[in-house]
Every structure is written in structure tokens, then in C-alpha cells.
Scaffold this motif. Structure first.
Motif, PDB file in Angstrom:
ATOM      1  N   ASN A 181       0.837  -1.198   0.000  1.00 47.88           N
ATOM      2  CA  ASN A 181       0.000   0.000   0.000  1.00 47.88           C
ATOM      3  C   ASN A 181       0.870   1.245   0.000  1.00 47.88           C
ATOM      4  N   CYS A 182       0.300   2.345  -0.492  1.00 47.85           N
ATOM      5  CA  CYS A 182       0.932   3.654  -0.339  1.00 47.85           C
ATOM      6  C   CYS A 182       0.064   4.438   0.634  1.00 47.85           C
ATOM      7  N   ALA A 183       0.090   5.754   0.566  1.00 47.67           N
ATOM      8  CA  ALA A 183      -0.631   6.556   1.555  1.00 47.67           C
ATOM      9  C   ALA A 183      -2.131   6.332   1.511  1.00 47.67           C
ATOM     10  N   THR A 184      -2.687   6.111   0.313  1.00 49.66           N
ATOM     11  CA  THR A 184      -4.146   6.020   0.199  1.00 49.66           C
ATOM     12  C   THR A 184      -4.628   4.837  -0.625  1.00 49.66           C
ATOM     13  N   ARG A 185      -3.711   4.054  -1.199  1.00 48.40           N
ATOM     14  CA  ARG A 185      -4.120   3.005  -2.131  1.00 48.40           C
ATOM     15  C   ARG A 185      -3.614   1.627  -1.723  1.00 48.40           C
ATOM     16  N   LEU A 186      -4.450   0.657  -1.966  1.00 48.77           N
ATOM     17  CA  LEU A 186      -4.055  -0.740  -1.862  1.00 48.77           C
ATOM     18  C   LEU A 186      -3.583  -1.159  -3.248  1.00 48.77           C
ATOM     19  N   ARG A 187      -2.392  -1.745  -3.343  1.00 47.27           N
ATOM     20  CA  ARG A 187      -1.812  -2.115  -4.639  1.00 47.27           C
ATOM     21  C   ARG A 187      -1.649  -3.625  -4.696  1.00 47.27           C
ATOM     22  N   LEU A 188      -2.260  -4.236  -5.709  1.00 45.04           N
ATOM     23  CA  LEU A 188      -2.285  -5.692  -5.818  1.00 45.04           C
ATOM     24  C   LEU A 188      -1.779  -6.150  -7.177  1.00 45.04           C
ATOM     25  N   ASN A 189      -1.019  -7.232  -7.172  1.00 42.09           N
ATOM     26  CA  ASN A 189      -0.741  -8.001  -8.381  1.00 42.09           C
ATOM     27  C   ASN A 189      -1.507  -9.312  -8.256  1.00 42.09           C
ATOM     28  N   LEU A 190      -2.166  -9.711  -9.330  1.00 42.77           N
ATOM     29  CA  LEU A 190      -2.976 -10.927  -9.305  1.00 42.77           C
ATOM     30  C   LEU A 190      -2.349 -12.022 -10.157  1.00 42.77           C
ATOM     31  N   LYS A 191      -2.624 -13.262  -9.784  1.00 44.27           N
ATOM     32  CA  LYS A 191      -2.163 -14.399 -10.580  1.00 44.27           C
ATOM     33  C   LYS A 191      -3.012 -14.542 -11.841  1.00 44.27           C
ATOM     34  N   ASP A 192      -4.315 -14.369 -11.681  1.00 47.73           N
ATOM     35  CA  ASP A 192      -5.239 -14.524 -12.807  1.00 47.73           C
ATOM     36  C   ASP A 192      -6.090 -13.266 -12.918  1.00 47.73           C
TER      37      ASP A 192
END
Length: 611
Positions: free
Chosen positions: A25-36
């Protein structure tokens, strides 16, 4: 905000915890990498209560939440371990997207450390400016090297973060990063004598505060480590695998990758400085105008390496700081202008909150909740940002250290040039004025009448009598000795000074949340009124001591059912006021909250009426 429900909702639309390969995460965002990627539903995740927006850029899913994002991240991590597969296995990303994903994944976890160091340095500047700390004192010396630590040891931080992204051993990566700034190598650099490793020349470079050499080193490690794993005999793999990895990666880094990374980094910094010297107005103008678009697409992460290198080379940066400062203030100006102009109560409330947050440096609530949604205010932000950025560029405004661009961190513009901070404030003043005026002039679609009539119709059809949660004396909300409660910022209501420690439900409804400290309970009335029953003032500090809950989250309760019992005498003996406050936290959805008056009340007797 219910973090559990948010976590469950996000996971449901992202394919579950097992579909996540990387998360930060950064200050306000959830950051995701997905497998599919095929399992992701961005439109669905936008419907989760508490989510401001969601986009996919550079192979990374960015879920905008606001400053509560660390709590949501922690709640998601409770659901299980994050998967080990490479991100995006469902669909191959192009080279640009993979590069953007890599940069954001590496730097997002490091940014808080850099901001902390930058803000500490800014604080030190203010302390010396006002004469509170002498520049010759040991206090100054200690604070100064603490603030420099994150930048000096940046090769180590970058190595660890890159290893996390590339699924390498974090501690072996840390050793490789640390080798670049080892005191013995620094001595060789300062001596200046030619150095060779098994006959190969080693370029003498000071790698402190560098970024790219560590990234290249760990990129090589991501190939060497699996190779070392394959060739190492099983009985001694624990010893041989890290040994082989370091023996290959470290020398190659010193001989080849380190000098290459340093050359790339200094080239980027020199290019930025060339623009700053010859067309100083250009970059701040473009950044001021298009920063919202860069943030929306995640492209702003691509500027982190040259910015960090500029700090290391010149002691300042003019790539993003001046323009982003203006742009953030413009987001706040647009949101506040919307609040001033709109007749929609809910939009006004959101705009005021988002506007203030943007002025302090966090723009996502304003951008995704107000300006982007209404469109025309975003045009005003772009024009105002360009105007303020142009002034900043013409007058050579620079940022001396890292920090979230906003009024809360203005000290990052205080440095050796005393006029720098003055011009920085003038530039944001221009941006604010232009944006505010343009937002009012351009206008926006304001669906006031339809929504207001709907709310009034709903409110007029119902009349909710809220009972006293305890036997005692009625107290005006304004007389409660807790400014947060008495100010009405959380909603209208009333209070009661209890004669005993039995607290009952003031309405028929459902228990939404029992606070861990048991000093507060949220109950949703069967007609939709959301009530907060708050026991005492500052009793959260007791952490549940002297309190006993009789209900749990999700329980159905009737008016008069016992919610909590507490030892009134013991709580007061600890020095706490035991006044019980009842607030309507969704007051804006009703016409008014009318207190019943003063005097003694029986438990369950009407405390106030919602109309």
C-alpha cells in the motif's frame, strides 16, 4: 469504517486471497498483483463501502481507500498467506506495464521511510529557523544523521524491496545492497587508487543514496539464486545456496552492474537538471497540469528513480515537487469550490472533507470522489495547476527533501535559497485562486432537487423515538466534556448522566459493532438510523477494564435490552466522566434530531426524536 467488511468485499471481487501474488500500500491506495487477471472485477470492487475508486495501471490493481488503507491491508493479511506465483499469470503484460508494475512495487513500501526522513529534515530546518535548536549543537547533529539515514542506506532498502518483488531472499539481498556502501569500499573510493577484482577493474563510485545499482543487482540475483538452488547438493544447500549467490552477484555488481546503474542514474539526474537550467518553466508547468492524470494511471512512480538520484546528486529536485505541490492544492481548491456551490448536502460534506485532506497533501479522496466524478472541476484543476506550475518554474522553485506535497509539509521547500519557500507559496496561491474561480465559473452537474426531495420524503414519513440508554439526568450534547462528541461532527444527539452502570439499547435494531474496549457500541435502528452509544469520556483508555458486554456484532436487540454493564464507581474512581452519549451518525439523512429536554429520565424513556 468496517475494515473486515471492506477486506471481504475487496477479496470477493479480486478472486480471493489465493489469487493475490503481491500486495502493498501507499498513503491512500491498496496495490495488488494478481495471478489470474480474469478473476478481477473492478466495477464490483468500486461498490464496496469505503472504496473511493479502483483502476488497473502498469499491471497493478490500485484500490483507492484513503488514509485507512493500512487497516484494510492488515485485515486482508489475516485472511491467509499471499501466493507465490508471478503476478499476472492469467494474462501477459507488455514491457511498459511490467516496468511500471516493477517500479511501483519496489518504491511503494519505501516511500514512508523517505517521507519520514524528509519530514524530519524539514522539522529540523524549522527548529533552527526559529532558534529552538542550534546548528552547532549535538542535538542538531543527531537529528540530522537520523534524517539522512533513509537516504544514505537507500541501496539496502531498495535491494530488500526489489527482492520482495522478485521473490528473492530478503536478507541476502540486504547484504548485497549493504556491500555497496560498506565503509571499507568507501575508503577505497576516497583513496582513489585503482582497484581490481581477479584482474577486472572496479569503478570507484560512492553508491550512497543510489537506486538503480541495487535494482540491477537484485534483478541478477533473481536468476542466480534459482541456479544456485538447482546446483547445490541437498545436504549443504542451506550453506551453499546463499554463498554461491553472493559470490556471483556481488562481484558482478561492483564490476559491471553498479557502474552501469550509476551511469543511468546520473544521466537521468543530469537530464532533469538540464531542463531545470534551460527551460525551468516547462517541467513544473506540465507536472502542475497533468499530475492528476499521472496519479490516476500510476505513471508518477516512473519519476521516483530520477527524483531520488537528483537528491543524491544536487541536494534538491525540481522534477515533481513544485508541480505536485501546486496540483494538490488545486485539487483542494476545486473540492472546496464544489462544497461552496453545491446544494447537495452529501456532496458538500464529502467535498469539504476531501478538500481539506487534499490541501494537506492526500488528493485521492478529492480526485476520485469529487473532481473526476464531476469532470469540469478536474479541468479547472489542470488549468490552475499549469498556472501555478508555470510561476514555480519561472522562479526556480525546488524541493529540498522528500515529503507529501501539501501544506502540512511545506518545510520541504525551505533551504539555502530563502526565497524558494516564498515563491512556492505564491505558486500554490495562484493555483488555488485560478482553480477555485474556474470551478465556480465552469460549474458542474448538481443533482440537488431530486436527491433532496427523496431524502425529505423519507424523513417526513418516519419519526424515530430514541430512548435513554440508562436511568439518569438528561444532558445537552453541547455540555458533554468531549469536544469530538459535543461539537456534533460525528452527528447530532443527546446524553445522560447515569445513576448506575447498566446500559441498554435505545432502539429496536441490530448491533453493528461492539468496540474492542467495550466503551462504545454502534446500533442500527430498524428504520435505518445509525446510532453510536458512547460510554464516558476517554474511557477507551481503560481498554475494557470494568466493562462487560452482553451483546456481540450482528445481534438483534430490542429497546431496553442490556448492551453493556460497567462498574460506574470504579470507572469514576479512575478519574473518568461516565456520561453516556447517544449520537445519530447518519444525521444528514434526516431532517433533524430533537432532544426531549432536561430532567430525570428512566431507562428507555425518550431521550430525543429523529424526524
Amino acid at each position: 469504517m468496517n475494515y473486515k467488511e471492506m477486506a471481504d468485499g475487496i477479496l470477493m471481487h479480486m478472486g480471493g486471497i489465493e489469487n493475490i501474488s503481491f500486495m502493498t500500500n501507499c498513503a491512500t491506495r491498496l496495490r495488488l498483483n494478481l495471478k489470474d487477471d480474469s478473476k478481477a472485477d473492478l466495477d464490483g470492487v468500486k461498490t464496496v463501502k469505503g472504496v473511493v475508486g479502483a483502476v488497473k495501471k502498469g499491471g497493478v490493481y490500485q484500490i483507492i481507500i484513503g488514509t485507512d488503507v493500512p487497516h484494510v491491508l492488515a485485515e486482508i493479511r489475516k485472511r491467509g498467506p499471499i501466493g507465490e506465483e508471478k503476478a499476472g499469470s492469467g494474462k501477459k503484460e507488455n514491457i511498459l506495464n511490467r516496468a511500471m508494475s516493477m517500479i511501483s512495487g519496489i518504491f511503494a513500501p519505501i516511500i514512508p521511510a523517505l517521507i519520514a526522513g524528509g519530514m524530519l529534515k524539514a522539522l529540523l530546518t524549522l527548529l533552527t529557523f526559529f532558534g529552538l535548536v542550534s546548528g552547532d549543537s549535538q542535538t542538531y547533529y543527531i537529528i540530522n544523521f537520523i534524517s539522512d539515514a533513509a537516504f544514505y542506506f537507500l541501496p539496502v532498502l531498495v535491494a530488500v524491496s526489489t527482492a520482495s518483488k522478485l521473490k528473492c531472499n530478503l536478507y541476502v539481498a540486504a547484504v548485497i545492497g549493504a556491500a555497496l556502501i560498506h565503509p571499507n569500499f568507501a575508503t577505497l573510493v576516497s583513496t582513489g587508487e585503482p582497484v581490481r577484482f581477479i584482474g577486472l577493474p572496479v569503478t570507484l563510485i560512492s553508491y550512497g543514496s543510489s537506486v538503480i545499482p541495487s535494482i540491477l543487482a537484485i534483478w541478477l540475483m533473481s536468476y542466480v539464486e534459482p541456479f544456485a538452488d538447482r546446483i547445490s547438493p541437498k545436504p549443504i544447500k542451506f550453506l551453499s545456496k546463499p554463498l554461491i549467490t553472493i559470490l556471483i552477484v556481488a562481484p558482478v555488481t561492483f564490476v559491471v552492474l553498479g557502474p552501469l546503474g550509476y551511469t543511468i542514474g546520473t544521466g537521468l539526474a543530469s537530464g532533469a537538471d538540464f531542463l531545470n537550467q534551460h527551460v525551468s518553466w516547462l517541467v513544473p508547468t506540465l507536472m502542475g497540469a497533468f499530475m492528476p492524470l499521472l496519479v490516476m494511471t500510476g505513471m508518477h512512480w516512473s519519476f521516483v528513480p530520477p527524483i531520488v538520484q537528483s537528491y543524491a546528486t544536487y541536494g534538491y529536485e525540481a522534477i515533481m515537487g513544485p508541480g505536485s505541490f501546486v496540483s494538490n492544492i488545486c485539487q483542494g481548491a476545486a473540492a472546496l469550490a464544489v462544497a461552496f456551490k453545491t446544494k447537495n448536502r452529501e456532496l458538500r460534506q464529502v467535498s469539504i472533507s476531501a478538500g481539506i485532506t487534499a490541501l494537506l497533501g492526500v488528493t485521492e479522496p478529492a480526485m476520485f470522489g469529487v473532481t473526476l466524478k464531476l469532470k469540469k472541476p478536474l479541468y479547472a484543476v489542470i488549468i490552475g495547476g499549469a498556472a501555478g506550475g508555470l510561476y514555480a518554474g519561472i522562479n526556480g522553485v525546488v524541493r529540498y527533501t522528500s515529503g507529501t506535497p501539501g501544506l502540512a509539509s511545506f518545510a520541504v521547500f525551505i533551504g539555502e535559497n530563502p526565497m524558494n519557500i516564498v515563491h512556492a507559496f505564491i505558486s500554490v496561491g495562484i493555483g488555488f485562486a485560478v482553480t477555485f474561480a474556474l470551478t465556480l465559473f465552469l460549474g458542474f452537474e448538481d443533482e440537488v432537487e431530486i436527491k433532496t426531495k427523496h431524502e425529505e420524503t423519507r424523513a417526513l414519513k418516519q419519526k424515530i423515538e430514541v430512548g435513554s440508554p440508562a436511568k439518569g439526568r438528561a444532558v445537552k450534547l453541547a455540555d458533554v466534556k468531549d469536544e469530538t462528541l459535543s461539537s456534533g461532527v460525528l452527528g447530532k444527539g443527546a446524553a445522560v448522566a447515569p445513576v448506575n452502570g447498566k446500559v441498554v439499547s435505545p432502539v429496536n435494531g441490530k448491533v453493528f459493532s461492539v468496540f474492542p474496549s467495550l466503551h462504545a457500541i454502534s446500533v442500527v435502528d430498524e428504520n435505518g438510523a445509525e446510532l453510536l452509544v458512547h460510554i464516558g469520556v476517554d474511557t477507551v483508555k481503560l481498554d475494557g477494564k470494568y466493562f462487560k458486554a452482553h451483546v456481540k456484532d450482528g445481534d438483534i436487540v430490542k429497546k431496553g435490552d442490556t448492551l453493556v454493564e460497567f462498574d460506574k464507581k470504579a470507572v469514576e474512581g479512575e478519574g473518568y466522566d461516565t456520561t453516556i452519549t447517544v449520537l445519530v451518525t447518519n444525521t444528514q439523512e434526516f431532517l433533524d434530531v430533537v432532544p426531549a429536554g432536561q430532567g430525570e429520565l428512566e431507562s428507555g424513556q425518550t431521550l430525543f426524536t429523529i424526524v
